[in-house]
Design an enzyme around this catalytic site. Structure first.
Site, mmCIF file in Angstrom:
data_model
loop_
_atom_site.group_PDB
_atom_site.id
_atom_site.type_symbol
_atom_site.label_atom_id
_atom_site.label_comp_id
_atom_site.label_asym_id
_atom_site.label_seq_id
_atom_site.Cartn_x
_atom_site.Cartn_y
_atom_site.Cartn_z
ATOM 1 N N ARG A 78 1.263 -76.704 37.960
ATOM 2 C CA ARG A 78 1.040 -78.147 38.081
ATOM 3 C C ARG A 78 -0.385 -78.507 37.682
ATOM 4 O O ARG A 78 -0.974 -79.436 38.235
ATOM 5 C CB ARG A 78 1.316 -78.652 39.505
ATOM 6 C CG ARG A 78 2.644 -78.200 40.088
ATOM 7 C CD ARG A 78 3.817 -78.767 39.329
ATOM 8 N NE ARG A 78 5.073 -78.364 39.969
ATOM 9 C CZ ARG A 78 6.148 -77.952 39.308
ATOM 10 N NH1 ARG A 78 6.116 -77.846 37.990
ATOM 11 N NH2 ARG A 78 7.247 -77.628 39.939
ATOM 12 N N ASN A 126 2.483 -70.229 45.839
ATOM 13 C CA ASN A 126 3.346 -69.166 45.322
ATOM 14 C C ASN A 126 2.405 -68.005 45.005
ATOM 15 O O ASN A 126 2.065 -67.736 43.861
ATOM 16 C CB ASN A 126 4.101 -69.624 44.082
ATOM 17 C CG ASN A 126 5.055 -70.760 44.399
ATOM 18 O OD1 ASN A 126 5.653 -70.800 45.468
ATOM 19 N ND2 ASN A 126 5.202 -71.694 43.482
ATOM 20 N N GLU A 151 11.839 -71.569 48.155
ATOM 21 C CA GLU A 151 11.826 -71.418 46.701
ATOM 22 C C GLU A 151 11.562 -69.974 46.265
ATOM 23 O O GLU A 151 10.758 -69.705 45.374
ATOM 24 C CB GLU A 151 10.795 -72.378 46.090
ATOM 25 C CG GLU A 151 11.112 -73.828 46.406
ATOM 26 C CD GLU A 151 10.153 -74.826 45.801
ATOM 27 O OE1 GLU A 151 10.603 -75.892 45.381
ATOM 28 O OE2 GLU A 151 8.943 -74.523 45.752
ATOM 29 N N ARG A 160 3.372 -73.823 55.826
ATOM 30 C CA ARG A 160 3.982 -75.006 55.211
ATOM 31 C C ARG A 160 5.428 -75.201 55.688
ATOM 32 O O ARG A 160 6.179 -74.243 55.839
ATOM 33 C CB ARG A 160 3.933 -74.890 53.682
ATOM 34 C CG ARG A 160 2.513 -74.893 53.145
ATOM 35 C CD ARG A 160 2.476 -74.778 51.633
ATOM 36 N NE ARG A 160 2.723 -76.056 50.986
ATOM 37 C CZ ARG A 160 3.662 -76.255 50.064
ATOM 38 N NH1 ARG A 160 4.484 -75.281 49.719
ATOM 39 N NH2 ARG A 160 3.802 -77.420 49.482
ATOM 40 N N ARG A 182 19.386 -82.070 51.819
ATOM 41 C CA ARG A 182 18.097 -81.371 51.750
ATOM 42 C C ARG A 182 17.063 -81.977 52.688
ATOM 43 O O ARG A 182 16.243 -81.266 53.271
ATOM 44 C CB ARG A 182 17.581 -81.390 50.298
ATOM 45 C CG ARG A 182 16.174 -80.854 50.129
ATOM 46 C CD ARG A 182 15.804 -80.735 48.676
ATOM 47 N NE ARG A 182 14.364 -80.566 48.494
ATOM 48 C CZ ARG A 182 13.776 -80.322 47.330
ATOM 49 N NH1 ARG A 182 14.499 -80.203 46.229
ATOM 50 N NH2 ARG A 182 12.467 -80.203 47.252
ATOM 51 N N LYS A 196 4.406 -82.133 54.124
ATOM 52 C CA LYS A 196 4.266 -83.173 53.101
ATOM 53 C C LYS A 196 4.471 -84.554 53.709
ATOM 54 O O LYS A 196 5.201 -84.723 54.677
ATOM 55 C CB LYS A 196 5.274 -82.945 51.973
ATOM 56 C CG LYS A 196 5.002 -81.691 51.145
ATOM 57 C CD LYS A 196 5.939 -81.582 49.961
ATOM 58 C CE LYS A 196 5.630 -80.320 49.160
ATOM 59 N NZ LYS A 196 6.410 -80.225 47.909
ATOM 60 N N ASP A 220 9.642 -84.513 48.193
ATOM 61 C CA ASP A 220 8.725 -83.712 47.386
ATOM 62 C C ASP A 220 7.796 -84.597 46.564
ATOM 63 O O ASP A 220 8.004 -84.754 45.356
ATOM 64 C CB ASP A 220 9.521 -82.782 46.469
ATOM 65 C CG ASP A 220 8.663 -81.755 45.749
ATOM 66 O OD1 ASP A 220 7.476 -81.634 46.091
ATOM 67 O OD2 ASP A 220 9.180 -81.083 44.851
ATOM 68 N N GLU A 228 0.115 -83.015 54.298
ATOM 69 C CA GLU A 228 -0.176 -82.521 52.950
ATOM 70 C C GLU A 228 0.112 -83.631 51.951
ATOM 71 O O GLU A 228 1.239 -84.126 51.864
ATOM 72 C CB GLU A 228 0.684 -81.288 52.649
ATOM 73 C CG GLU A 228 0.491 -80.718 51.249
ATOM 74 C CD GLU A 228 1.432 -79.547 50.981
ATOM 75 O OE1 GLU A 228 1.293 -78.518 51.685
ATOM 76 O OE2 GLU A 228 2.302 -79.659 50.092
ATOM 77 N N GLU A 248 1.993 -84.564 40.029
ATOM 78 C CA GLU A 248 3.194 -83.900 39.516
ATOM 79 C C GLU A 248 4.314 -84.883 39.193
ATOM 80 O O GLU A 248 4.942 -84.801 38.145
ATOM 81 C CB GLU A 248 3.673 -82.869 40.534
ATOM 82 C CG GLU A 248 4.929 -82.141 40.137
ATOM 83 C CD GLU A 248 5.415 -81.194 41.221
ATOM 84 O OE1 GLU A 248 6.485 -80.610 41.044
ATOM 85 O OE2 GLU A 248 4.718 -81.059 42.253
ATOM 86 N N HIS A 292 13.741 -88.806 42.723
ATOM 87 C CA HIS A 292 13.785 -87.501 42.039
ATOM 88 C C HIS A 292 14.694 -87.524 40.810
ATOM 89 O O HIS A 292 15.577 -86.671 40.659
ATOM 90 C CB HIS A 292 14.246 -86.421 43.019
ATOM 91 C CG HIS A 292 13.585 -85.085 42.770
ATOM 92 N ND1 HIS A 292 13.397 -84.566 41.515
ATOM 93 C CD2 HIS A 292 13.089 -84.166 43.622
ATOM 94 C CE1 HIS A 292 12.806 -83.375 41.598
ATOM 95 N NE2 HIS A 292 12.595 -83.119 42.882
ATOM 96 N N TRP A 324 18.261 -79.479 43.294
ATOM 97 C CA TRP A 324 17.224 -79.675 42.283
ATOM 98 C C TRP A 324 17.680 -80.686 41.227
ATOM 99 O O TRP A 324 16.938 -81.001 40.310
ATOM 100 C CB TRP A 324 16.885 -78.359 41.592
ATOM 101 C CG TRP A 324 16.134 -77.386 42.433
ATOM 102 C CD1 TRP A 324 15.540 -77.617 43.637
ATOM 103 C CD2 TRP A 324 15.874 -76.004 42.128
ATOM 104 N NE1 TRP A 324 14.932 -76.480 44.112
ATOM 105 C CE2 TRP A 324 15.124 -75.471 43.208
ATOM 106 C CE3 TRP A 324 16.208 -75.172 41.061
ATOM 107 C CZ2 TRP A 324 14.693 -74.147 43.244
ATOM 108 C CZ3 TRP A 324 15.788 -73.842 41.095
ATOM 109 C CH2 TRP A 324 15.031 -73.334 42.171
#
Length: 863
Positions: A228, A290, A377, A410, A422, A455, A460, A482, A488, A622, A643
């Site tokens: 990102r 990650n 993820e 997180r 979700r 978040k 997201d 967060e 993004e 999204h 997704w």
């Protein structure tokens, strides 16, 4: 002055030019620059933005400059070098040819910033002196400075805590001075930056008496390296030049940049440090969640220690993101564990993390701790061995607690096995752990040195989401919010989108949280939950996913700097208003000229709502293509359902949107009762969140009087029209801003406008596949024109041009323009000289979030 003084002063100085009504905005924002405005910018024409908001250009107003010079004659920072910060790296040094320099103490940083800032603003050096000369700026603490002890009563400093500061102008016996003081050296540095900020924004100095204390203790950035990364220095934004990878910090650069890896310190590291300190940011997690376990290796720790040494004088502490399964990494052999030994309750697991934390602490004594993304993820976590997030977080917390470190765990989890929706999954995983009775009679299992990092919304980083239901529901657990500073889903490094209004919206959202007695809490906004005052938490934290990179301007888009600035200001005091922050940033970064400030602030303040309008209006979420999360692809269906844009839009012949009401997924029940009822009822849900909670029929009548389909298209069009207005508004600023930055923003806005149009057109066409309805032509800037005695209308605002037939012998001149909105302003920019020919009509008006503009291009043909 109180904590709100800076905000109040901002409002006072804005009143001379801020817009009071929509009609005035529409007029003033479309007018040209004042004829008397100076044609030259204060900044050099080739300035690249690399100083962020710390440029310190000379004050242009002669009268104000004279008053500043008369008041600011010397800098006094007693014992500036006495308390040196820890330095681990013996060979720490700047890269050859650097403009920045290393300092050894926080008070040296404050002194040097005053030298730089006052010298730049006043256009002449201001000397550093001893003693107590007249017109001195005195900086320090009662411990470092006898002058501060003499000038500031101890009772005035006591309420400020370790980070708060005061700034006062004093006059005693004809002796004038300004004192900047705090209880710690770092507080004095924060006060120094606040003082310089006031000068940059051209506040008066007379009667100066302000104090400020941060509302949140831990104000951190998460820096995610090249994932990102929209601020890298190559064409794609994901890589670098000369062997760099685009990140702001170089650990493993190759080729021509190999010699510049840490421990070599680059100018941009110190610019970033100064910028972070200037808004009170006090920590940074330097790698991606990650996580690559490279950052735990001895070689990397030595590099991290060098970075920490350089940042430490500015109060910036380091942390790293870790992989839960790092003990199994062969790079740590022979000190490795098997997968089965990752049991969070085992001594082997905890001892491994204690050893690694001690290694970090030996090199970085003020190391903060670890950020963890687990069982999300594809990242490993405690659930792989049958444990839950509480077990995993507490296992790591126990390992580092003796070292004074914290674990930021997180809550971004969405295991599809938990629930079909979700948005419900995080609370279903974390809520029971927070509610769990303990043997000692307390409630909640998470350890005291664990922060759950959540978040702002339940999905997201979308441009608009309802507040995450975890805020207020996790009564017994430390919780950090967060926010994503890097854009993004909000335009990345192409679209101008000021995120201050988004964050202000969520921080000031009412959770309607209740206490044990079922009564509403007195303090229950999301900001109160985050700062601990809602439910009595003594510790508090806020985290921003940072947008730094190695681009010349460090953020990839000149206006993306505003988001980093706004995050820092709101992290310090979440009660500030986004408009005041925007104005300050404009004055510090672009210009103090009223026309420029007025125009740029107006551009910024509507930009987020415009983006929502042309991307995801009325709560459809999204709809991004999966390849880059930038452009639209509402039809995309991926291997993983949640997704996929189609999972969120649920488009069908009946309507659009995800039903999360009590008769749908039941997600609304995760909110406190007042919100649960409001969101669960399609009659009472806020329309800007409509499709977050309901599947809305295409013909449902909305509060505007338009049916849902018509309102949806209306919003898409309005968003694009706002971007069109921004482009023209920016063009009018060419005489007022420096050439390079003007041209670079101009190019970004051209791409922005095209991409906003693509969002509108792609989404509208896809929805039409389900409802079979025509695009309404009564949009926000709809018009009819009179040509050759005929009235012609019904134009699709999304079309690039319109063909208008003109009868043989008739004049192609447009004789009248009739707007659907009586308040709209119409102007014929050009007429056709014959047939065939072209005419252009500009229509401007004002939406609920700012000015809008459409240029209609008419191709007149024989008819």
């Amino acid at each position: 002055m109180s904590l709100s003084d800076e905000n109040e002063q901002s409002r006072l100085r804005r009143r001379s030019f801020l817009i009071g009504s929509g009609a005035v905005v529409a007029t003033s924002m479309f007018s040209a620059a004042p004829a008397h405005a100076s044609p030259s910018s204060a900044f050099p024409g080739d300035y690249d933005g690399s100083d962020l908001w710390l440029r310190y250009e000379p004050v242009a107003d002669p009268g104000l400059l004279a008053r500043y010079r008369a008041a600011l004659g010397a800098i006094v920072v007693e014992n500036a070098g006495r308390t040196k910060v820890h330095r681990h790296t013996a060979n720490l040094g700047m890269a050859p040819g650097s403009a920045e320099h290393l300092v050894e103490s926080t008070l040296e940083a404050a002194r040097d910033e005053l030298v730089r800032g006052l010298g730049g603003l006043l256009g002449r050096p201001v000397p550093v002196r001893g003693g107590f000369p007249d017109r001195a700026v005195v900086v320090g603490t009662p411990d470092s400075s006898p002058l501060v002890r003499r000038l500031v009563p101890a009772r005035d400093l006591a309420p400020l805590g370790p980070d708060g500061y005061l700034v006062r102008s004093l006059s005693r016996g004809g002796h004038r001075s300004i004192v900047i003081a705090g209880n710690t050296d770092l507080a004095a540095l924060y006060g120094t930056f606040a003082f310089l900020r006031r000068l940059q924004a051209q506040h008066p100095l007379a009667g100066l008496d302000l104090s400020s204390v941060p509302r949140i203790n831990h104000r951190y950035l998460n820096y995610w390296e090249t994932e990102r990364l929209y601020a890298g220095n190559n064409a794609t934004g994901t890589g670098g030049l000369d062997g760099e990878n685009g990140a702001i910090f170089d650990f493993t650069a190759t080729g021509a940049s190999a010699a510049l890896n840490l421990p070599v310190i680059l100018d941009r590291y110190l610019v970033a440090a100064r910028a972070m300190a200037s808004v009170g940011i006090n920590g940074i997690t330097i790698n991606n969640v990650n996580a690559n376990s490279f950052y735990l290796t001895p070689a990397a720790i030595e590099q991290e220690a060098a970075l920490a040494d350089a940042l430490r004088p500015y109060g910036i502490r380091l942390a790293v993101s870790i992989n839960y399964a790092a003990p199994t990494d062969a790079r740590f052999a022979p000190d490795t564990l098997t997968r089965e030994e990752l049991d969070p309750y085992s001594a082997k697991f905890r001892d491994w993390w204690t050893r690694r934390a001690r290694m970090l602490q030996a090199a970085i004594p003020d190391f903060m701790g670890f950020t963890v993304k687990a069982n999300s993820e594809g990242q490993p976590g405690p659930q792989d061995l049958g444990y839950d997030h509480g077990d995993g977080a507490n296992g790591m917390a126990a390992a580092v607690a003796p070292l004074g470190m914290r674990i930021f765990w997180r809550t971004f989890v969405y295991n599809a096995d938990v629930d079909a929706d979700r948005l419900k999954r995080a609370y279903l995983e974390f809520g029971p752990i927070d509610d769990e009775p303990q043997p000692d009679g307390t409630i909640g299992r998470f350890a005291g040195n664990v922060f759950l990092q959540t978040k702002n919304g339940p999905l997201d980083y979308q441009a608009r989401e309802p507040a995450n239901p975890l805020f207020g529901r996790m009564e017994h657990t430390n919780q950090a919010i967060e926010l994503q500073v890097t854009q993004e889903y909000t335009g990345q490094n192409t679209m101008l989108c000021y995120l201050g209004p988004l964050w202000e919206e969520v921080l000031k959202s009412d959770t309607y949280a209740t206490g044990a007695d079922g009564r509403l809490l007195a303090k229950r906004l999301v900001g109160h939950v985050v700062d601990g005052t809602a439910q009595g938490h003594p510790d508090s934290a806020i985290v921003g996913v940072a947008n730094f990179g190695n681009a010349g301007n460090l953020t990839g888009h000149h206006f993306a700097q505003a988001n980093l600035y706004a995050f820092g200001r709101l992290a310090w005091d979440w009660t500030l208003d986004a408009r005041g922050i925007a104005e300050d940033w404009v004055r510090l970064t672009w210009s103090n000229r009223d026309f420029a400030v007025r125009t740029i602030v107006a551009m910024m303040m509507g930009s987020r709502e415009a983006l929502v309008s042309y991307q995801t209006p009325l709560g459809v979420a999204h709809q991004f293509r999966s390849s880059d999360h930038y452009g639209p692809n509402p039809a995309e269906r991926l291997a993983r359902d949640d997704w996929s844009p189609v999972y969120y839009n649920k488009a069908d012949s009946a309507g659009l949107g995800y039903d999360r009401s009590p008769t749908g997924s039941g997600f609304t029940a995760q909110y406190f009762p007042v919100l649960a009822a409001r969101y669960g009822d399609i009659e009472t849900v806020p329309e800007n969140l409509l499709m977050w909670f309901h599947h809305v029929p295409w013909d449902r009548k909305l509060r505007s009087g338009r049916i849902f389909w018509d309102e949806l298209v209306y919003r898409y069009q309005t968003g694009v029209h706002y971007v069109s207005w921004m482009r023209r508004a920016w063009d009018a600023l060419e005489p007022h801003v420096d050439a390079r930055r003007f041209a670079e923003v101009k190019a970004k806005l051209a791409a922005h406008e095209a991409d906003a149009g693509a969002w509108r057109d792609t989404c509208v066409r896809y929805w039409q596949e389900f409802n079979g309805r025509a695009v309404p032509t009564n949009g926000p800037l709809a018009i009819a024109i009179v040509v050759g005695g005929r009235t012609i209308g019904g134009f699709d605002a999304g079309a690039p041009s319109f063909t208008v037939p003109v009868a043989a012998g008739a004049s192609p001149k447009i004789t009248k323009v009739v707007p659907a909105d009586p308040a709209a302003r119409c102007e014929v920019l050009s007429q056709a000289r014959g047939v065939p020919g072209q005419a252009v009509v500009r229509v401007t008006s004002h939406s609920f979030f700012g000015p809008i503009l459409k240029d209609y291009v008419f191709e007149l043909v024989p008819g």
